[in-house]
Design an enzyme around this catalytic site. Structure first.
Site, mmCIF file in Angstrom:
data_model
loop_
_atom_site.group_PDB
_atom_site.id
_atom_site.type_symbol
_atom_site.label_atom_id
_atom_site.label_comp_id
_atom_site.label_asym_id
_atom_site.label_seq_id
_atom_site.Cartn_x
_atom_site.Cartn_y
_atom_site.Cartn_z
ATOM 1 N N ALA A 13 0.833 -1.200 0.000
ATOM 2 C CA ALA A 13 0.000 0.000 0.000
ATOM 3 C C ALA A 13 0.867 1.249 0.000
ATOM 4 O O ALA A 13 1.804 1.376 0.792
ATOM 5 C CB ALA A 13 -0.922 0.005 1.220
ATOM 6 N N CYS A 95 -3.790 -9.470 4.153
ATOM 7 C CA CYS A 95 -3.624 -8.173 4.806
ATOM 8 C C CYS A 95 -3.996 -8.274 6.285
ATOM 9 O O CYS A 95 -5.103 -8.702 6.620
ATOM 10 C CB CYS A 95 -4.489 -7.119 4.118
ATOM 11 N N LYS A 138 -3.159 -14.759 -2.256
ATOM 12 C CA LYS A 138 -2.092 -14.436 -1.307
ATOM 13 C C LYS A 138 -2.662 -14.494 0.101
ATOM 14 O O LYS A 138 -3.687 -13.869 0.381
ATOM 15 C CB LYS A 138 -1.508 -13.046 -1.574
ATOM 16 N N ASN A 199 6.931 -15.820 0.735
ATOM 17 C CA ASN A 199 6.965 -14.377 0.980
ATOM 18 C C ASN A 199 7.258 -14.131 2.457
ATOM 19 O O ASN A 199 6.916 -14.943 3.308
ATOM 20 C CB ASN A 199 5.611 -13.781 0.578
ATOM 21 N N GLY A 200 7.903 -13.003 2.719
ATOM 22 C CA GLY A 200 8.195 -12.608 4.091
ATOM 23 C C GLY A 200 9.685 -12.600 4.361
ATOM 24 O O GLY A 200 10.341 -13.658 4.299
ATOM 25 N N ASP A 201 10.251 -11.417 4.649
ATOM 26 C CA ASP A 201 11.661 -11.255 5.011
ATOM 27 C C ASP A 201 12.626 -11.660 3.900
ATOM 28 O O ASP A 201 13.790 -11.960 4.162
ATOM 29 C CB ASP A 201 11.997 -12.048 6.281
ATOM 30 N N GLY A 223 8.984 -7.832 -1.022
ATOM 31 C CA GLY A 223 8.265 -6.619 -0.677
ATOM 32 C C GLY A 223 9.210 -5.510 -0.291
ATOM 33 O O GLY A 223 9.765 -4.808 -1.141
ATOM 34 N N ARG A 224 9.425 -5.361 1.012
ATOM 35 C CA ARG A 224 10.224 -4.242 1.518
ATOM 36 C C ARG A 224 11.650 -4.230 0.977
ATOM 37 O O ARG A 224 12.287 -3.174 0.903
ATOM 38 C CB ARG A 224 10.229 -4.267 3.048
#
Length: 322
Positions: A13, A95, A138, A199-201, A223-224
């Site tokens: 987002a 989410c 997801k 997904n994740g980290d 992501g990040r």
């Protein structure tokens, strides 16, 4: 479904808008996913939701992620996105935000749908029946440690027509705390025949390799880790054996990339809003730059001043790839 390479940009987002997705795609990514779009708002054409759907949807590697709790809105939003050119529809069941999950019972969306698998499956079926393009999902490992039901939901989703599932290796109640449990994703991989994405980290080639090994997944979603490094997906893909190495911009090339991204955001949002939205990206790009120059850029009154300062900030030590 096959993605080449199987390295995906996560929906985030306020971050994965059209300018950023275009930039990540230009380096090489198997899939880029829109910001989460509320299905009812999209159908009713509220500007905020429609803006997020401005995707340049002809691109083969573009997915639209929709969220909601009612089958009719989800199905219609999927049809609209497909009609506009979306190649993939992604359903959000991951989410963790309270504003998305807080409604009671069948009014809840996002990761709260993992508490009501039968209702979630009806939503999936409605979307899958509404469109001809692939539909993906997801989600997280579960709602909390007492309800880690991702394998069960993945099996139901596969039977309902889902072509691929991405698993964030945390429960909803973890939000983004602790470490993602990549090994738990293997239980989902073992439960279905469709591709499973971890997904994740996952922020660099090393963590991507570890996630793939622990999970047995078919690919990874970043992501990040892409914040300030739009080339990182291509870099991960190359080091995991997919595709050629990206040309990571440095010096004048990095200045040009940052400036072009900034100007693309001004064009997309308009000058005033674009300048505000761009600040987060400028902050990430300029980590490691001279603190005084970085501060001037992030507090500048107008775009001309920002563009004039970017070359010096880059020369002082802007962020490069890990």
């Amino acid at each position: 479904m096959n993605l080449d390479p199987p390295v995906l940009l996560a929906p985030m987002a306020g971050i994965t808008d059209l300018p950023f997705r275009n930039l990540v795609s230009s380096f090489g990514a198997g899939l880029v996913v829109s910001e989460m779009i509320a299905s009812q708002e999209m159908v009713q054409s509220k500007p905020s939701a429609r803006d997020k759907a401005e995707l340049g949807l002809g691109a083969a590697a573009t997915a639209v992620q929709i969220a909601g709790c009612e089958a009719r809105w989800m199905a219609e939003a999927a049809r609209m996105a497909e009609a506009d050119g979306a190649r993939i529809i992604d359903i959000n069941m991951g989410c963790p935000a309270k504003k998305v999950t807080r409604a009671a019972g069948s009014g809840a969306a996002g990761s709260a749908l993992m508490r009501t698998p039968d209702h979630a499956c009806r939503l999936i079926e409605a979307v899958a029946e509404a469109v001809f393009v692939p539909v993906t999902l997801k989600m997280r490992l579960g709602w909390d440690d007492a309800l880690r039901n991702a394998p069960q939901i993945a099996r139901m989703a596969e039977a309902a027509g889902i072509a691929m599932v991405t698993i964030h290796g945390r429960t909803r109640c973890q939000f983004y705390k602790g470490r993602a449990d990549w090994s738990a994703i293997r239980e989902v991989r073992d439960a279905v025949r469709i591709p499973v994405i971890a997904n994740g980290d996952i922020v660099d080639p090393a963590s991507a390799r570890q996630a793939m090994s622990a999970s047995g997944a078919s690919g990874v979603m970043v992501g990040r880790g892409a914040q300030g490094r739009p080339w990182i997906l291509a870099q991960i893909a190359h080091q995991l054996g997919w595709g050629s190495a990206p040309r990571i911009p440095q010096g004048n090339a990095l200045t040009g990339m940052i400036s072009e991204h900034y100007e693309a955001m001004l064009a997309f949002y308009g000058k005033d809003l674009g300048a505000r939205v761009a600040r987060k990206h400028l902050g990430w790009y300029l980590e490691g730059a001279d603190p005084g120059l970085r501060r001037l850029i992030l507090t500048a009154d107008g775009p001309d001043e920002v563009l004039a300062l970017i070359p010096a900030a880059v020369a002082s030590g802007a962020r490069l790839a890990a």
